[in-house]
Design an enzyme around this catalytic site. Structure first.
Site, mmCIF file in Angstrom:
data_model
loop_
_atom_site.group_PDB
_atom_site.id
_atom_site.type_symbol
_atom_site.label_atom_id
_atom_site.label_comp_id
_atom_site.label_asym_id
_atom_site.label_seq_id
_atom_site.Cartn_x
_atom_site.Cartn_y
_atom_site.Cartn_z
ATOM 1 N N LYS A 39 31.406 -34.877 20.149
ATOM 2 C CA LYS A 39 30.980 -34.056 19.038
ATOM 3 C C LYS A 39 29.874 -34.791 18.279
ATOM 4 O O LYS A 39 29.808 -36.010 18.406
ATOM 5 C CB LYS A 39 32.148 -33.717 18.113
ATOM 6 C CG LYS A 39 32.731 -34.936 17.384
ATOM 7 C CD LYS A 39 33.611 -34.515 16.257
ATOM 8 C CE LYS A 39 32.823 -34.329 14.989
ATOM 9 N NZ LYS A 39 32.687 -35.556 14.171
ATOM 10 N N ASP A 49 31.250 -32.019 10.105
ATOM 11 C CA ASP A 49 31.731 -33.274 10.704
ATOM 12 C C ASP A 49 33.242 -33.247 10.961
ATOM 13 O O ASP A 49 33.711 -33.792 11.952
ATOM 14 C CB ASP A 49 31.397 -34.432 9.753
ATOM 15 C CG ASP A 49 31.747 -35.790 10.328
ATOM 16 O OD1 ASP A 49 31.344 -36.066 11.469
ATOM 17 O OD2 ASP A 49 32.434 -36.586 9.645
ATOM 18 N N ARG A 92 18.906 -49.190 27.257
ATOM 19 C CA ARG A 92 17.504 -49.618 27.368
ATOM 20 C C ARG A 92 17.336 -51.142 27.394
ATOM 21 O O ARG A 92 16.272 -51.640 27.697
ATOM 22 C CB ARG A 92 16.664 -49.009 26.251
ATOM 23 C CG ARG A 92 17.079 -49.377 24.834
ATOM 24 C CD ARG A 92 16.007 -48.905 23.879
ATOM 25 N NE ARG A 92 15.909 -47.454 23.931
ATOM 26 C CZ ARG A 92 16.512 -46.632 23.075
ATOM 27 N NH1 ARG A 92 17.241 -47.119 22.086
ATOM 28 N NH2 ARG A 92 16.382 -45.334 23.183
ATOM 29 N N HIS A 94 38.396 -35.857 19.410
ATOM 30 C CA HIS A 94 39.373 -36.934 19.628
ATOM 31 C C HIS A 94 40.698 -36.682 18.896
ATOM 32 O O HIS A 94 41.707 -37.287 19.237
ATOM 33 C CB HIS A 94 38.768 -38.314 19.309
ATOM 34 C CG HIS A 94 38.693 -38.645 17.850
ATOM 35 N ND1 HIS A 94 37.720 -38.152 17.036
ATOM 36 C CD2 HIS A 94 39.467 -39.419 17.064
ATOM 37 C CE1 HIS A 94 37.899 -38.613 15.808
ATOM 38 N NE2 HIS A 94 38.965 -39.395 15.802
ATOM 39 N N LYS A 105 45.214 -37.466 19.880
ATOM 40 C CA LYS A 105 46.168 -38.261 19.097
ATOM 41 C C LYS A 105 47.581 -37.844 19.488
ATOM 42 O O LYS A 105 47.886 -36.658 19.605
ATOM 43 C CB LYS A 105 45.941 -38.045 17.589
ATOM 44 C CG LYS A 105 44.636 -38.674 17.092
ATOM 45 C CD LYS A 105 44.475 -38.504 15.599
ATOM 46 C CE LYS A 105 43.074 -38.871 15.152
ATOM 47 N NZ LYS A 105 42.876 -40.268 14.814
ATOM 48 N N GLU A 112 40.390 -39.519 4.185
ATOM 49 C CA GLU A 112 39.975 -40.865 4.611
ATOM 50 C C GLU A 112 39.673 -41.679 3.366
ATOM 51 O O GLU A 112 39.122 -41.138 2.401
ATOM 52 C CB GLU A 112 38.699 -40.790 5.439
ATOM 53 C CG GLU A 112 38.849 -40.022 6.715
ATOM 54 C CD GLU A 112 37.510 -39.970 7.443
ATOM 55 O OE1 GLU A 112 37.202 -40.915 8.175
ATOM 56 O OE2 GLU A 112 36.779 -38.992 7.250
ATOM 57 N N HIS A 123 37.881 -31.082 14.004
ATOM 58 C CA HIS A 123 39.232 -31.642 13.886
ATOM 59 C C HIS A 123 40.189 -30.732 13.096
ATOM 60 O O HIS A 123 41.303 -30.447 13.539
ATOM 61 C CB HIS A 123 39.202 -33.004 13.201
ATOM 62 C CG HIS A 123 38.234 -33.971 13.823
ATOM 63 N ND1 HIS A 123 37.983 -34.003 15.167
ATOM 64 C CD2 HIS A 123 37.449 -34.940 13.275
ATOM 65 C CE1 HIS A 123 37.097 -34.952 15.422
ATOM 66 N NE2 HIS A 123 36.758 -35.531 14.288
ATOM 67 N N LYS A 173 36.156 -37.768 2.296
ATOM 68 C CA LYS A 173 35.995 -39.223 2.378
ATOM 69 C C LYS A 173 36.214 -39.822 0.996
ATOM 70 O O LYS A 173 36.115 -39.130 -0.012
ATOM 71 C CB LYS A 173 34.591 -39.559 2.863
ATOM 72 C CG LYS A 173 34.353 -39.087 4.294
ATOM 73 C CD LYS A 173 33.265 -39.878 4.979
ATOM 74 C CE LYS A 173 32.967 -39.349 6.360
ATOM 75 N NZ LYS A 173 34.007 -39.629 7.350
HETATM 76 C C1 BG6 Z 1 34.847 -38.475 13.331
HETATM 77 C C2 BG6 Z 1 33.941 -38.200 12.160
HETATM 78 O O1 BG6 Z 1 34.819 -37.396 14.229
HETATM 79 O O2 BG6 Z 1 36.181 -38.649 12.859
HETATM 80 C C3 BG6 Z 1 34.026 -39.328 11.149
HETATM 81 O O3 BG6 Z 1 32.597 -38.079 12.627
HETATM 82 C C4 BG6 Z 1 35.456 -39.582 10.745
HETATM 83 O O4 BG6 Z 1 33.227 -39.036 10.004
HETATM 84 C C5 BG6 Z 1 36.345 -39.748 11.978
HETATM 85 O O5 BG6 Z 1 35.488 -40.758 9.961
HETATM 86 C C6 BG6 Z 1 37.801 -39.808 11.591
HETATM 87 O O6 BG6 Z 1 38.566 -40.109 12.740
HETATM 88 P P1 BG6 Z 1 39.962 -40.871 12.631
HETATM 89 O O7 BG6 Z 1 40.468 -40.911 14.030
HETATM 90 O O8 BG6 Z 1 39.674 -42.223 12.063
HETATM 91 O O9 BG6 Z 1 40.807 -40.047 11.704
#
Ligand code: BG6
Length: 534
Positions: free
Chosen positions: A192, A279, A64, A222, A226, A260, A284, A384
């Site tokens: 996602k 999430d 935008r 994603h 990896k 994490e 994942h 987390k």
């Molecule tokens: C994302 C989540 O899909 O993956 C995040 O929404 C998360 O909350 C992230 O932190 C972790 O990805 P990576 O590649 O850093 O392990």
């Protein structure tokens, strides 16, 4: 098929020419957002630097802001400067800069898509001349329907590669009814979260399929991009010795950890609506489970691999009602310390309610109801603000049938464990028992280690580099298909439902910097095991 021409590139190392995509244009919706800045643009830049992008490739940012191409280029340059290890040299930047264009528009203005189509036609005439387009939805999920509809109505989605392809050329007319015929593919990449439950995922699929065929839709997880995740299948299937032991006869249990150290940071409002189960686990963690537990596909073709992934997700035994209370732990972090530094609790994070009932940690015990895995528990945990970032899949094997070395615990061999370290120390370790040198039989565990860094001495590409490349090549192997997404929601929905029914009751708190709440340790201790120390 367009003939490939590759620019001379001194940085190109080991690029497989069969894996260089046709000239095309990537359109990023949400080009100035966080995902674009932190992941997409640096990955594209790295691909350019390595010569993985064809000449004539273009990137059109849609947003935008009232920007010119030059403004967008300055923004991209700044993002790269901020991105570790990416600071572009003058030469490489000048090649990349020429690929960048900006199209101004609001997602919710239907006319904006007419403007975009005109811009794309103009860029295409200057550069790719193929009509190939990849649309990337890097916008918040609430924006998906608007963008999908806008792209679709502008005739930008329905490009089947045949002579009747409709594309309107706004240089001649501003009306979407006015069409030019031109071949070229169109694909759409969707980030996602793919819905927030099964009905919303079905609705999103319906919206997508109104304008795109399934083979044009690329749903990104994603984790599948990896390098070490891709190696799970190679490791299993390129080595004759593992597959025979990859089953309930020899495996005691499997542990999958996605830890994490970061908190929710600025994503509080998103996370409040989502929580760790949606999430991280829905996508994942379940995809990692699928790669470990799936049957060998009949080939490495996208459909064969995706069929097997979907089947195994469909075989996960649902956790419903009381089974959720006993086999799922949901936790939330309180304030604590990470690497010696104090950090706030989840409820003190910006955009988070002081009474929040959103989970930042989940541990589960699940079973895969298949011939291969019946009765083998899969322990999954994701959270987390754990002590450190570590993603690992550990296969713990059964003990030997006879313990020959006496009652002394020092002589009892520990079970073999095959650990696949996904990140950050990418590699594979096998724990085996070995005799301690000396006159007695004392057994100690030793590790046979393979490390990516030391074995190959070259950098692993970022997940987004691989996934962008695959979507430009039209290779959907590492993307989630509609049925996998639905199977994952089928598993997650009853857990969310039980939590809703029970309100605040089952929340278990843990201090930031701990490996989750004690309830998670109890979940696995029931079978006399413990979570792996990472
Ligand atoms: C994302 C989540 O899909 O993956 C995040 O929404 C998360 O909350 C992230 O932190 C972790 O990805 P990576 O590649 O850093 O392990």
């Amino acid at each position: 098929m367009t003939e490939l021409t590759l620019p001379e590139n001194p940085f190109r190392q080991g690029i497989d020419l069969r894996r260089v995509p046709e000239p095309s244009t990537l359109v990023i919706f949400g080009a100035t957002g966080d995902l674009s800045r932190r992941k997409l643009l640096p990955s594209l830049f790295m691909m350019h630097k390595q010569g993985a992008l064809p000449s004539g490739f273009s990137i059109v940012g849609f947003g935008r802001r009232p920007w010119s191409d030059a403004d967008f280029r300055a923004f991209v340059k700044e993002s790269l400067d901020d991105s570790p290890g990416q600071q572009p040299t003058r030469d490489v930047w000048s090649g990349f800069e020429q690929m960048l264009f900006f199209a101004r528009g609001e997602f919710d203005e239907p006319e904006a898509y007419g403007g975009l189509a005109a811009r794309l036609a103009e860029v295409d005439r200057q550069r790719a001349r193929t009509g190939n387009r990849l649309f990337y939805l890097a916008v918040p999920p609430s924006g998906y329907p608007l963008v999908i509809e806008g792209v679709g109505r502008a005739g930008l989605g329905d490009r089947r590669g045949g002579p009747d392809i409709a594309r309107f050329d706004a240089a001649e007319s501003n009306s979407p009814a006015r069409v030019l015929t031109e071949a070229g593919w169109a694909r759409i990449v969707v980030e996602k979260p793919f819905g927030h439950d099964s009905p919303s995922a079905t609705e999103l699929n319906r919206q997508l399929q109104a304008w795109f065929r399934e083979d044009q839709i690329f749903r990104i997880d994603h984790y599948l991009g990896k390098e070490t995740v891709q190696n799970i299948l190679v490791f299993r299937l390129a080595n004759g010795i593992f597959e025979p032991v990859w089953n309930r006869n020899t495996v005691d249990h499997v542990q999958i950890t996605v830890a994490e150290d970061l908190g929710v940071g600025t994503r509080g409002p998103y996370f409040e609506e989502t929580g760790t189960l949606r999430d991280m686990v829905q996508n994942h963690v379940l995809q990692l489970l699928a790669l470990v537990a799936m049957e060998p596909p009949t080939s490495f073709a996208a459909s064969a691999v995706r069929d097997e992934r979907a089947k195994v997700l469909g075989a996960i035994k649902p956790l419903v009602g009381k089974a959720v209370d006993s086999d799922v732990v949901r936790g939330q972090y309180k304030s604590g310390f990470i690497a010696g530094d104090p950090v706030p609790g989840y409820r003190e994070e910006p955009g988070v309610s002081a009474e929040s009932q959103t989970e930042t940690f989940v541990a589960l015990k699940v079973f895969v109801d298949s011939w291969r895995w019946a009765g083998v528990p899969f322990y999954l945990r994701a959270g987390k603000r754990m002590p450190r970032r570590a993603t690992e899949i550990a296969i713990q094997f059964k003990r030997p049938p006879l313990l020959l070395f006496g009652d002394d615990p020092a002589r009892e061999p520990e079970p073999n464990v095959l650990a696949m370290n996904i990140q950050p120390d990418e590699g594979i370790t096998l724990k085996v028992g070995s005799k301690l040198p000396g006159p007695t039989i004392d057994i100690h565990s030793v590790h046979m280690d393979f490390r990516y860094g030391t074995s190959f001495g070259r950098r692993s590409p970022e997940a987004y580099e691989r996934l962008l490349l695959d979507s430009l090549l039209g290779d959907a192997t590492l993307f989630s298909r509609e049925d996998s997404v639905q199977e994952a929601w089928r598993f997650v929905d009853p857990i969310e439902e039980r939590w809703r029914e029970r309100g605040a009751a089952p929340m278990a708190f843990y201090e930031a910097g701990a490996w989750g709440p004690k309830e998670a340790a109890n979940l696995i201790a029931r079978e006399h095991w413990a979570w792996r120390r990472l």
